[in-house]
Scaffold this motif. Structure first.
Motif, short mmCIF file in Angstrom:
data_model
loop_
_atom_site.label_atom_id
_atom_site.label_comp_id
_atom_site.label_asym_id
_atom_site.label_seq_id
_atom_site.Cartn_x
_atom_site.Cartn_y
_atom_site.Cartn_z
N ARG A 66 0.84 -1.21 0.00
CA ARG A 66 0.00 0.00 0.00
C ARG A 66 0.87 1.25 0.00
O ARG A 66 0.55 2.25 -0.66
CB ARG A 66 -0.91 -0.01 1.22
CG ARG A 66 -2.09 -0.95 1.11
CD ARG A 66 -3.01 -0.82 2.29
NE ARG A 66 -4.08 -1.80 2.24
CZ ARG A 66 -4.49 -2.50 3.28
NH1 ARG A 66 -3.91 -2.36 4.46
NH2 ARG A 66 -5.48 -3.37 3.14
N LYS A 67 1.95 1.22 0.77
CA LYS A 67 2.85 2.37 0.80
C LYS A 67 3.47 2.62 -0.58
O LYS A 67 3.54 3.76 -1.05
CB LYS A 67 3.96 2.15 1.84
CG LYS A 67 5.03 3.24 1.87
CD LYS A 67 4.44 4.61 2.17
CE LYS A 67 5.51 5.68 2.19
NZ LYS A 67 4.95 7.04 2.39
N ASP A 69 2.21 1.74 -3.44
CA ASP A 69 1.14 2.24 -4.31
C ASP A 69 0.90 3.73 -4.09
O ASP A 69 0.63 4.47 -5.04
CB ASP A 69 -0.15 1.47 -4.06
CG ASP A 69 -0.10 0.05 -4.60
OD1 ASP A 69 0.77 -0.23 -5.45
OD2 ASP A 69 -0.91 -0.79 -4.16
N SER A 70 0.99 4.17 -2.84
CA SER A 70 0.76 5.59 -2.54
C SER A 70 1.85 6.49 -3.12
O SER A 70 1.64 7.69 -3.30
CB SER A 70 0.67 5.80 -1.02
OG SER A 70 1.96 5.71 -0.42
#
Length: 420
Positions: A66-67, A69-70
């Motif tokens: 997720r990190k 992707d951010s």
């Protein structure tokens, strides 16, 4: 594209950068370099993969993904390689260049921060790495080792090196052995992490067009104040005494012949390029001596290729042959090497080899991964020419230099994998 620019951070830690505005992404890498050791090679290899699954700040694979992707879809890659007598463990992260980020965001700073978090603040619970992460990466590493055994050409090359360099670090291999990987404990992996941070040589690199200074400061914050005990290691010089002939028999349709030679060892990039050109003239291109004579004219083999490892000072000639032609192929290959030693090489052969090497150098500019590999392969060199300057240096190499380098080559070991 700029030349490779290096700055010292602290003892054994260097930051290098190449500014290139042709790509929309940047690449930051941390390469940890240690002497190969049977006691630590497997643990180091497994550790480098485990580290990229999570860290303290992002304690599982999903949170870390997720990190990434951010950060506009950044990506994280581990790799384990061998450069001469050294094992290199690289963790790289790629993401968009700062100029494409919204609201002036410095993606390069965040990527440097993330890379340092992975190295210095891993996901350690109760004094060891997470069981699931370790076991998944252990299985993958064992599969990689098995795949090298199943590739019989690669296996034959590996066996020749093991025999030729049996008392040298070079014979250990980048992953260590399958048995060592299977036996690794949590204590081994944790110890490998501590030792790598404290005593490895570290090469930090940034490729792309983002703010180099911000990335440098991000790395400096983590590395500058950390006490380190880094020491350089020396190249192991070996003089061959008696040629070794060994063979094994397996159920393979095509036998493999690998001839190992000792050749000149250099740390200067120009001399290494001359060594590579000599090998290309001998057997590195479709117009080389080995290809045109041993394969085409005499029809003794399916392929016959020479390659030099400038980081070790050895040259290998490997061939795929019919079992009945193993001895004839060895004799024919040595005949072509002796011809080169005696100066029997044409301008056309040299020009074709130069063209092949220059094309290879230019292809290393095609993407950031290739640029990374190009400069990483030269980590142990005293100077690192850019691909463009290396191509110019190739043009300056003379026939006399090629013959001189060929004359330094001595046969050490011959290994045959015979089909039954």
């Amino acid at each position: 594209m700029s030349d490779f620019i290096r700055k010292n951070i602290c003892n054994g830690v260097t930051f290098g950068s190449v500014t290139d505005d042709r790509f929309k992404i940047g690449r930051l890498s941390a390469t940890l370099i240690v002497p190969l050791s049977k006691e630590t090679a497997a643990a180091n290899a497994l550790l480098s993969c485990v580290l990229t699954r999570s860290c303290k700040k992002y304690p599982d694979f999903t949170a870390l993904s997720r990190k990434l992707d951010s950060l506009y879809g950044a990506a994280l890659y581990p790799s384990v390689n061998q450069i001469g007598d050294h094992q290199t463990l690289t963790i790289s992260v790629t993401g968009i260049d700062d100029r494409y980020a919204l609201d002036g965001e410095s993606v390069s700073s965040e990527l440097a921060e993330l890379l340092c978090s992975i190295l210095f603040e891993p996901n350690i619970v109760d004094g060891h790495f997470v069981d699931d992460d370790v076991e998944q990466e252990r299985r993958q590493l064992i599969e990689n080792i098995d795949s090298e055994y199943n590739d019989k050409r690669l296996y034959a090359i590996k066996r020749c090196i093991e025999l030729m360099c049996k008392d040298e670090l070079y014979s250990i291999g980048r992953f260590g052995s399958k048995e060592d990987v299977e036996k690794l404990t949590h204590e081994n992996i944790y110890s490998a992490w501590k030792n790598l941070l404290n005593s490895s040589r570290v090469e930090l690199t940034m490729l792309g067009n983002s703010d180099v200074q911000k990335a440098y400061e991000g790395f400096e914050k983590y590395f500058k104040e950390r006490p380190r005990t880094f020491n350089e290691t020396n190249h192991q010089e070996v003089t061959p005494k008696k040629v070794i002939h060994e063979s094994e028999t397996e159920d393979v349709s095509q036998s493999k012949l690998v001839m190992g030679f000792r050749c000149s060892y250099f740390k200067n990039d120009e001399d290494c390029l001359a060594n590579s050109l000599m090998s290309a003239v001998l057997g590195g291109t479709p117009t080389s001596k080995l290809f045109l004579n041993v394969r085409e004219k005499e029809s003794l083999c399916y392929y016959c290729v020479s390659r030099v490892d400038n980081n070790k000072g050895i040259m290998l000639i490997d061939s795929g042959v019919e079992t009945k032609n193993i001895e004839k192929t060895e004799e024919a290959a040595l005949k072509q090497l002796n011809a080169l030693k005696n100066g029997a090489v044409t301008d056309s052969e040299i020009d074709n080899a130069k063209l092949a090497i220059k094309n290879s150098l230019m292809s290393s500019l095609d993407n950031l991964g290739a640029i990374q590999s190009f400069y990483t392969s030269k980590i142990m060199r005293e100077n690192r020419l850019s691909p463009l300057k290396a191509a110019e240096a190739v043009d300056r190499i003379t026939k006399d230099k090629i013959v001189e380098l060929a004359q330094s080559i001595e046969l050490d070991t011959v290994f045959a994998l015979r089909g039954n």
